[in-house]
Design a protein around this motif. Structure first.
Motif, PDB file in Angstrom:
ATOM      1  N   GLU A 160       0.817  -1.219   0.000  1.00  0.00           N
ATOM      2  CA  GLU A 160       0.000   0.000   0.000  1.00  0.00           C
ATOM      3  C   GLU A 160       0.850   1.267   0.000  1.00  0.00           C
ATOM      4  O   GLU A 160       0.650   2.156  -0.809  1.00  0.00           O
ATOM      5  N   SER A 161       1.789   1.352   0.926  1.00  0.00           N
ATOM      6  CA  SER A 161       2.558   2.592   1.085  1.00  0.00           C
ATOM      7  C   SER A 161       3.847   2.608   0.264  1.00  0.00           C
ATOM      8  O   SER A 161       4.364   3.679  -0.029  1.00  0.00           O
ATOM      9  N   GLY A 162       4.367   1.430  -0.063  1.00  0.00           N
ATOM     10  CA  GLY A 162       5.638   1.366  -0.782  1.00  0.00           C
ATOM     11  C   GLY A 162       6.847   1.521   0.115  1.00  0.00           C
ATOM     12  O   GLY A 162       7.984   1.439  -0.338  1.00  0.00           O
ATOM     13  N   LYS A 163       6.632   1.742   1.403  1.00  0.00           N
ATOM     14  CA  LYS A 163       7.745   1.909   2.341  1.00  0.00           C
ATOM     15  C   LYS A 163       8.381   0.556   2.638  1.00  0.00           C
ATOM     16  O   LYS A 163       7.699  -0.461   2.715  1.00  0.00           O
ATOM     17  N   THR A 164       9.700   0.580   2.830  1.00  0.00           N
ATOM     18  CA  THR A 164      10.420  -0.647   3.139  1.00  0.00           C
ATOM     19  C   THR A 164      10.043  -1.142   4.528  1.00  0.00           C
ATOM     20  O   THR A 164      10.116  -0.398   5.504  1.00  0.00           O
ATOM     21  N   LEU A 165       9.619  -2.411   4.578  1.00  0.00           N
ATOM     22  CA  LEU A 165       9.242  -3.029   5.844  1.00  0.00           C
ATOM     23  C   LEU A 165      10.431  -3.718   6.505  1.00  0.00           C
ATOM     24  O   LEU A 165      10.593  -3.663   7.719  1.00  0.00           O
TER      25      LEU A 165
END
Length: 108
Positions: A46-51
Protein backbone atom coordinates in the motif's frame (compact mmCIF):
# COMPACT_ATOMS: atom_id res chain seq x y z
CA UNK A 1 36.96 -4.22 -14.76
CA UNK A 2 34.51 -1.96 -12.95
CA UNK A 3 31.90 -2.61 -10.31
CA UNK A 4 28.64 -0.78 -9.89
CA UNK A 5 25.78 -1.10 -7.42
CA UNK A 6 22.41 -1.46 -9.11
CA UNK A 7 18.87 -2.17 -7.91
CA UNK A 8 16.12 -4.07 -9.65
CA UNK A 9 12.62 -2.95 -8.70
CA UNK A 10 10.56 -6.17 -8.65
CA UNK A 11 7.23 -4.38 -8.37
CA UNK A 12 5.23 -7.56 -8.95
CA UNK A 13 6.60 -8.95 -5.67
CA UNK A 14 6.87 -5.62 -3.78
CA UNK A 15 10.62 -5.80 -3.36
CA UNK A 16 13.86 -4.20 -4.45
CA UNK A 17 16.89 -6.38 -5.03
CA UNK A 18 20.30 -4.76 -4.66
CA UNK A 19 22.81 -6.13 -7.15
CA UNK A 20 26.57 -5.86 -7.42
CA UNK A 21 27.49 -5.84 -11.12
CA UNK A 22 31.00 -6.53 -12.40
CA UNK A 23 31.57 -5.32 -15.94
CA UNK A 24 34.23 -4.30 -18.40
CA UNK A 25 34.29 -2.13 -21.49
CA UNK A 26 35.95 -3.82 -24.43
CA UNK A 27 36.17 -2.14 -27.84
CA UNK A 28 33.39 0.24 -26.86
CA UNK A 29 31.03 -2.54 -25.77
CA UNK A 30 29.92 -3.14 -22.20
CA UNK A 31 30.33 -6.75 -21.14
CA UNK A 32 28.78 -7.84 -17.85
CA UNK A 33 31.08 -10.35 -16.16
CA UNK A 34 29.00 -11.15 -13.10
CA UNK A 35 25.92 -10.09 -11.22
CA UNK A 36 25.51 -10.90 -7.54
CA UNK A 37 22.23 -10.29 -5.71
CA UNK A 38 23.27 -8.76 -2.40
CA UNK A 39 20.21 -7.64 -0.46
CA UNK A 40 16.41 -7.77 -0.72
CA UNK A 41 14.21 -4.95 0.57
CA UNK A 42 10.56 -5.89 1.10
CA UNK A 43 8.01 -3.09 0.71
CA UNK A 44 4.48 -2.55 1.94
CA UNK A 45 2.14 -2.98 -1.07
CA UNK A 46 0.00 0.00 0.00
CA UNK A 47 2.56 2.59 1.08
CA UNK A 48 5.64 1.37 -0.78
CA UNK A 49 7.74 1.91 2.34
CA UNK A 50 10.42 -0.65 3.14
CA UNK A 51 9.24 -3.03 5.84
CA UNK A 52 12.41 -5.07 6.21
CA UNK A 53 15.65 -5.86 4.51
CA UNK A 54 17.61 -9.13 4.40
CA UNK A 55 20.96 -10.09 2.97
CA UNK A 56 21.26 -12.79 0.33
CA UNK A 57 23.75 -15.31 1.68
CA UNK A 58 23.06 -18.67 0.04
CA UNK A 59 24.12 -19.64 -3.46
CA UNK A 60 20.62 -20.99 -4.10
CA UNK A 61 19.05 -17.66 -3.15
CA UNK A 62 21.51 -15.73 -5.30
CA UNK A 63 20.89 -18.01 -8.27
CA UNK A 64 17.10 -17.78 -7.92
CA UNK A 65 17.14 -13.97 -7.76
CA UNK A 66 19.59 -13.76 -10.65
CA UNK A 67 17.35 -15.97 -12.81
CA UNK A 68 14.34 -13.77 -11.98
CA UNK A 69 16.29 -10.60 -12.79
CA UNK A 70 17.42 -12.07 -16.11
CA UNK A 71 13.87 -13.15 -17.00
CA UNK A 72 12.56 -9.66 -16.16
CA UNK A 73 15.17 -8.02 -18.43
CA UNK A 74 16.88 -6.18 -15.57
CA UNK A 75 20.39 -7.25 -16.61
CA UNK A 76 19.83 -6.05 -20.18
CA UNK A 77 18.60 -2.69 -18.84
CA UNK A 78 21.72 -2.40 -16.66
CA UNK A 79 23.96 -3.19 -19.66
CA UNK A 80 22.10 -0.61 -21.75
CA UNK A 81 22.37 2.03 -19.02
CA UNK A 82 26.10 1.43 -18.65
CA UNK A 83 26.62 1.64 -22.41
CA UNK A 84 24.70 4.94 -22.54
CA UNK A 85 26.62 6.42 -19.58
CA UNK A 86 30.14 7.72 -19.67
CA UNK A 87 32.02 5.13 -17.63
CA UNK A 88 33.66 7.92 -15.63
CA UNK A 89 30.21 9.08 -14.47
CA UNK A 90 29.41 5.74 -12.78
CA UNK A 91 30.55 5.37 -9.16
CA UNK A 92 33.06 2.55 -8.63
CA UNK A 93 33.28 1.80 -4.91
CA UNK A 94 36.43 0.05 -3.77
CA UNK A 95 34.49 -2.65 -1.97
CA UNK A 96 31.45 -4.54 -3.19
CA UNK A 97 29.70 -4.64 0.17
CA UNK A 98 27.39 -1.84 1.12
CA UNK A 99 25.06 -0.91 3.90
CA UNK A 100 21.45 -2.06 3.91
CA UNK A 101 20.01 1.28 2.86
CA UNK A 102 22.79 2.67 0.65
CA UNK A 103 21.39 4.19 -2.54
CA UNK A 104 22.40 2.18 -5.60
CA UNK A 105 24.08 3.92 -8.54
CA UNK A 106 21.53 2.45 -10.99
CA UNK A 107 17.91 1.48 -10.53
CA UNK A 108 16.21 -0.57 -13.23
Amino acid sequence: MGTVHAAWEDEENNRRIDLVVGYQVSTGQVEIDNVTPHRVHFACPESGKTLRSVGVHTETGKQLLLERALAAGAIDRIRHHLSETDVHDVPHPADTLHEAFETPALTV
